[in-house]
Design an enzyme around this catalytic site. Sequence first.
Site, short mmCIF file in Angstrom:
data_model
loop_
_atom_site.label_atom_id
_atom_site.label_comp_id
_atom_site.label_asym_id
_atom_site.label_seq_id
_atom_site.Cartn_x
_atom_site.Cartn_y
_atom_site.Cartn_z
N LEU A 73 -20.68 -16.19 -35.64
CA LEU A 73 -20.82 -15.65 -34.29
C LEU A 73 -21.90 -14.59 -34.37
O LEU A 73 -21.98 -13.85 -35.36
CB LEU A 73 -19.51 -15.02 -33.81
N ASP A 74 -22.75 -14.50 -33.34
CA ASP A 74 -23.78 -13.47 -33.40
C ASP A 74 -23.15 -12.09 -33.31
O ASP A 74 -21.97 -11.94 -33.02
CB ASP A 74 -24.85 -13.69 -32.32
N LYS A 75 -23.95 -11.08 -33.56
CA LYS A 75 -23.44 -9.72 -33.72
C LYS A 75 -22.61 -9.25 -32.53
O LYS A 75 -21.56 -8.61 -32.70
CB LYS A 75 -24.61 -8.76 -33.96
N THR A 88 -21.21 -11.16 -30.07
CA THR A 88 -20.15 -12.07 -29.63
C THR A 88 -18.85 -11.73 -30.35
O THR A 88 -18.84 -11.48 -31.55
CB THR A 88 -20.54 -13.53 -29.90
N ARG A 117 -25.83 -18.34 -25.41
CA ARG A 117 -26.72 -17.32 -24.85
C ARG A 117 -28.04 -17.96 -24.40
O ARG A 117 -28.59 -17.60 -23.35
CB ARG A 117 -26.97 -16.22 -25.88
#
Length: 250
Positions: A113-115, A117, A201
């Site tokens: 997961l990105d930072k 999220t 996103r």
Amino acid sequence: MPAIRLQVFLARAGLCSRRGGEALISAGRVTLNGVVAALGDKADHAGGDVVAVDGQLVETDDAEGGGGSSDRPITYLLHKPAGVISTMRDTHGRPTVADMLPPSPRVFPIGRLDKETTGLILATADGPLAHALTHPSLGVEKEYVLRLANPLPQAARRALARGVALGDGLTAPAKVADVADGIDPCLVSLTIHEGRNRQIRRMCAALGLDLCSLARVRIGPLSDPFLRPGSFRTLTDNEYDALRQKGFTA
């Protein structure tokens, strides 16, 4: 065994007396599922609870392996907060999911997961399971809840359901649904089975949607609305078996 008070749990593990366990808990040295424990908390190792003292896992004679069978690799379900990196180490010194987990056994995240999220992520010592769940041909579903600045337009809803053109190609059709019976029109459930970098996103940006927050709430058959941000637990045997079945038969 049923859930018991943490000081009793520690005493049964042979670590200390019950009074000594209370002192450890009061000193903030005990964690329950990755969160600092408090007096009155209870643990059920057979149900997947993970107890640690000073970062070291605590095992009991009747609960070897952190709530699952000792003949299978450990697998954790984590609730990643915003600002945490989905790797076990970071060269820039930023907080990672490793900071949420005990130092042993050694595990690694399944996917990322990105930072910013939040939500569910798996960490495991099971290499074949990780490979199966991330292989693009198997199409394991991941469900996210999006908070938008404005209600989702019907045109954008249809586009998400058809597929969105990105720089690396057209996305597969997504499942789009309202959250909480549509009471909040700015909350949207989006289910995808691809794993492209920052895919949701990028989809929102391509459609001109103002995304305020993004949270993953389900991975295949797994969800846990009661798992607090920054905490984790061991998968139960039934959850592990369901995940393996999904990963190897999807």
